[in-house]
Design a protein around this motif. Structure first.
Motif, PDB file in Angstrom:
ATOM      1  N   THR A  17       0.893  -1.055  -0.012  1.00 50.61           N
ATOM      2  CA  THR A  17      -0.003   0.092  -0.256  1.00 50.61           C
ATOM      3  C   THR A  17       0.373   1.586  -0.242  1.00 50.61           C
ATOM      4  OG1 THR A  17      -2.452  -1.507   0.605  1.00 50.61           O
ATOM      5  CG2 THR A  17      -1.809   1.371   0.780  1.00 50.61           C
ATOM      6  N   GLN A  38     -10.648  -6.158   1.218  1.00 49.90           N
ATOM      7  CA  GLN A  38     -10.825  -4.668   0.996  1.00 49.90           C
ATOM      8  C   GLN A  38     -12.122  -4.892   0.438  1.00 49.90           C
ATOM      9  OE1 GLN A  38      -6.839  -3.175   0.122  1.00 49.90           O
ATOM     10  NE2 GLN A  38      -5.789  -3.285   2.500  1.00 49.90           N
ATOM     11  N   THR A  44     -13.325  -3.539   7.665  1.00 48.93           N
ATOM     12  CA  THR A  44     -11.827  -2.532   8.009  1.00 48.93           C
ATOM     13  C   THR A  44     -10.766  -3.228   8.486  1.00 48.93           C
ATOM     14  OG1 THR A  44     -13.591  -0.808   8.003  1.00 48.93           O
ATOM     15  CG2 THR A  44     -11.796  -0.168   8.337  1.00 48.93           C
ATOM     16  N   VAL A  45     -10.796  -2.992   9.816  1.00 46.96           N
ATOM     17  CA  VAL A  45     -10.029  -3.530  10.876  1.00 46.96           C
ATOM     18  C   VAL A  45      -9.343  -3.867  10.165  1.00 46.96           C
ATOM     19  CG1 VAL A  45      -8.649  -3.255  12.767  1.00 46.96           C
ATOM     20  CG2 VAL A  45     -10.898  -1.568  12.455  1.00 46.96           C
ATOM     21  N   ALA A  48      -7.310  -4.515   7.094  1.00 41.16           N
ATOM     22  CA  ALA A  48      -5.946  -4.147   6.534  1.00 41.16           C
ATOM     23  C   ALA A  48      -6.197  -2.697   5.555  1.00 41.16           C
ATOM     24  CB  ALA A  48      -4.100  -4.637   6.278  1.00 41.16           C
ATOM     25  N   PRO A  50      -6.607   0.886   3.719  1.00 41.50           N
ATOM     26  CA  PRO A  50      -5.544   1.714   3.395  1.00 41.50           C
ATOM     27  C   PRO A  50      -6.548   3.136   4.959  1.00 41.50           C
ATOM     28  CG  PRO A  50      -6.121   1.683   1.516  1.00 41.50           C
ATOM     29  CD  PRO A  50      -6.812  -0.143   1.987  1.00 41.50           C
ATOM     30  N   SER A  51      -5.529   3.757   5.537  1.00 43.17           N
ATOM     31  CA  SER A  51      -6.166   5.069   6.304  1.00 43.17           C
ATOM     32  C   SER A  51      -6.712   6.257   5.180  1.00 43.17           C
ATOM     33  CB  SER A  51      -5.355   5.277   7.485  1.00 43.17           C
ATOM     34  OG  SER A  51      -4.282   5.598   6.386  1.00 43.17           O
ATOM     35  N   THR A  52      -7.486   7.257   6.480  1.00 42.39           N
ATOM     36  CA  THR A  52      -8.380   7.837   5.442  1.00 42.39           C
ATOM     37  C   THR A  52      -7.322   8.449   4.622  1.00 42.39           C
ATOM     38  OG1 THR A  52      -9.846   7.610   6.631  1.00 42.39           O
ATOM     39  CG2 THR A  52      -9.860  10.004   5.837  1.00 42.39           C
ATOM     40  N   GLU A  53      -6.608   9.495   6.192  1.00 47.01           N
ATOM     41  CA  GLU A  53      -5.191   9.803   4.793  1.00 47.01           C
ATOM     42  C   GLU A  53      -4.226   8.926   3.943  1.00 47.01           C
ATOM     43  OE1 GLU A  53      -0.580  11.422   7.132  1.00 47.01           O
ATOM     44  OE2 GLU A  53      -2.136  10.714   8.364  1.00 47.01           O
ATOM     45  N   GLU A  54      -4.081   7.997   4.211  1.00 44.23           N
ATOM     46  CA  GLU A  54      -3.502   7.065   2.361  1.00 44.23           C
ATOM     47  C   GLU A  54      -4.551   7.574   2.310  1.00 44.23           C
ATOM     48  OE1 GLU A  54      -0.944   3.371   4.428  1.00 44.23           O
ATOM     49  OE2 GLU A  54      -2.731   3.450   4.417  1.00 44.23           O
ATOM     50  N   ARG A 209       1.381  -6.760  12.807  1.00 48.01           N
ATOM     51  CA  ARG A 209       0.787  -6.189  12.292  1.00 48.01           C
ATOM     52  C   ARG A 209      -1.106  -6.334  12.786  1.00 48.01           C
ATOM     53  NH1 ARG A 209      -1.916  -5.881   6.256  1.00 48.01           N
ATOM     54  NH2 ARG A 209      -0.347  -4.222   5.485  1.00 48.01           N
ATOM     55  N   GLU A 216      -6.236  -1.987  17.213  1.00 46.60           N
ATOM     56  CA  GLU A 216      -7.228  -0.737  16.999  1.00 46.60           C
ATOM     57  C   GLU A 216      -8.902  -1.304  16.727  1.00 46.60           C
ATOM     58  OE1 GLU A 216      -5.351   0.593  12.725  1.00 46.60           O
ATOM     59  OE2 GLU A 216      -3.740   1.443  13.755  1.00 46.60           O
TER      60      GLU A 216
END
Length: 300
Positions: A17, A38, A44-45, A48, A50-54, A209, A216
């Protein structure tokens, strides 16, 4: 210029990613996810995502775009992904695809083999047997009907087993006999790169991970999905182990250790699948991004 699809593959937790985002920013293009886990908006968790930022760094496609209750096959993904790639190529000579789901990657880069139509009731009955008798019974039947397929597919994946069995039963011929290996012609050039590391590092990254996922909120996410445990989408690593914990069959510590073990096994199968493709250019996961970019720019 030639239209290009850069396909990034490799085992889970290796850094695909992060690399895809760096490459998408460099080439000013968009990313297609070929990670079938995905696809589901409820997961979501444990997948894996991608984060909102990603996700905000560049445009992504096929991330949480369907529900666990939807029927969405690899053939559907092949059709939709090819259409999206062609759309991206209208404005950019390069598109990027990333993911470790080997069959989904192959569907886009090389096309799927053609299988005969079979009676839908066969799949219904096989799914009932999966629930009532467990996966081991289906594994034994596939081993008897098509030993070649039994050796080559992911036999702990119920969807793969049921697909192979329904073809065997419905056609009266081995599933493996329909694997022609004939590649489809695509309107773009495929350049595939793989990320890897020595096995001990891959396994360490996986263990880390899983610990991060637990911190998380993986346990809480899985608990919310427990009522849907019968769905194929949830018969997957990270969720099925926790379902056993919720139902009192395992302790939490044991369930987490099983997630790590099964994820390591999954990574091993991913590497086995991708290593068969001699067209993949492999890079160590620590390789400087500029070295990878230099290689890719020479392929255009």
């Amino acid at each position: 210029m030639t239209k290009i699809l850069i396909s990034i593959v490799g085992p889970t937790a290796i850094g695909k990613t992060a690399l895809s985002i760096k490459l998408a920013q460099h080439f000013n293009t968009e990313i297609i996810s070929a990670d079938s886990r995905q696809f589901f908006k409820e997961m979501t968790v444990g997948t894996a995502v991608p984060s909102t930022e990603e996700l905000n760094t560049t445009k992504h496609h096929f991330i949480q775009h369907i529900s666990i209750k939807d029927n969405y096959s690899v053939g559907d993904f092949e059709r939709d992904a090819i259409s999206k790639i062609e759309s991206i190529h209208k404005n950019n000579d390069i598109a990027i695809m990333v993911g470790g789901s080997g069959l989904y990657v192959k569907a886009v880069t090389k096309g799927l083999d053609h299988f005969p139509d079979v009676d839908k009731h066969i799949r219904t009955e096989l799914n009932k047997r999966l629930i009532n008798e467990g996966i081991e019974t289906l594994q034994k039947q596939l081993k008897s009907l098509d030993f070649k397929a039994y050796q080559s597919i992911a036999i702990d994946n119920p969807q793969r087993i049921i697909r192979a069995l329904e073809v065997c039963i419905g056609s009266g011929q081995p599933y493996s006999s329909f694997l022609t290996k004939t590649e489809k012609t695509r309107p773009f050039k495929v350049v595939t790169i793989g990320l890897s590391a020595v096995r001990s590092i891959i396994y360490d990254r996986i263990n880390q991970r899983v610990d991060i996922m637990v911190n998380e909120g993986l346990i809480e996410e899985a608990k919310e999905l427990l009522p849907n445990k019968h769905l194929n989408a949830l018969n997957t690593v990270g969720y099925k182990e926790l379902f056993n914990y919720f139902e009192g069959e395992w302790t939490l510590d044991f369930a987490i250790s099983e997630i790590k073990k099964n994820t390591r096994r999954f990574a091993k199968r991913q590497l086995t699948w991708f290593k068969k493709d001699e067209t993949i250019q492999w890079f160590d996961y620590t390789t400087d991004i500029n070295n990878i970019i230099n290689y890719l720019e020479k392929q255009s």
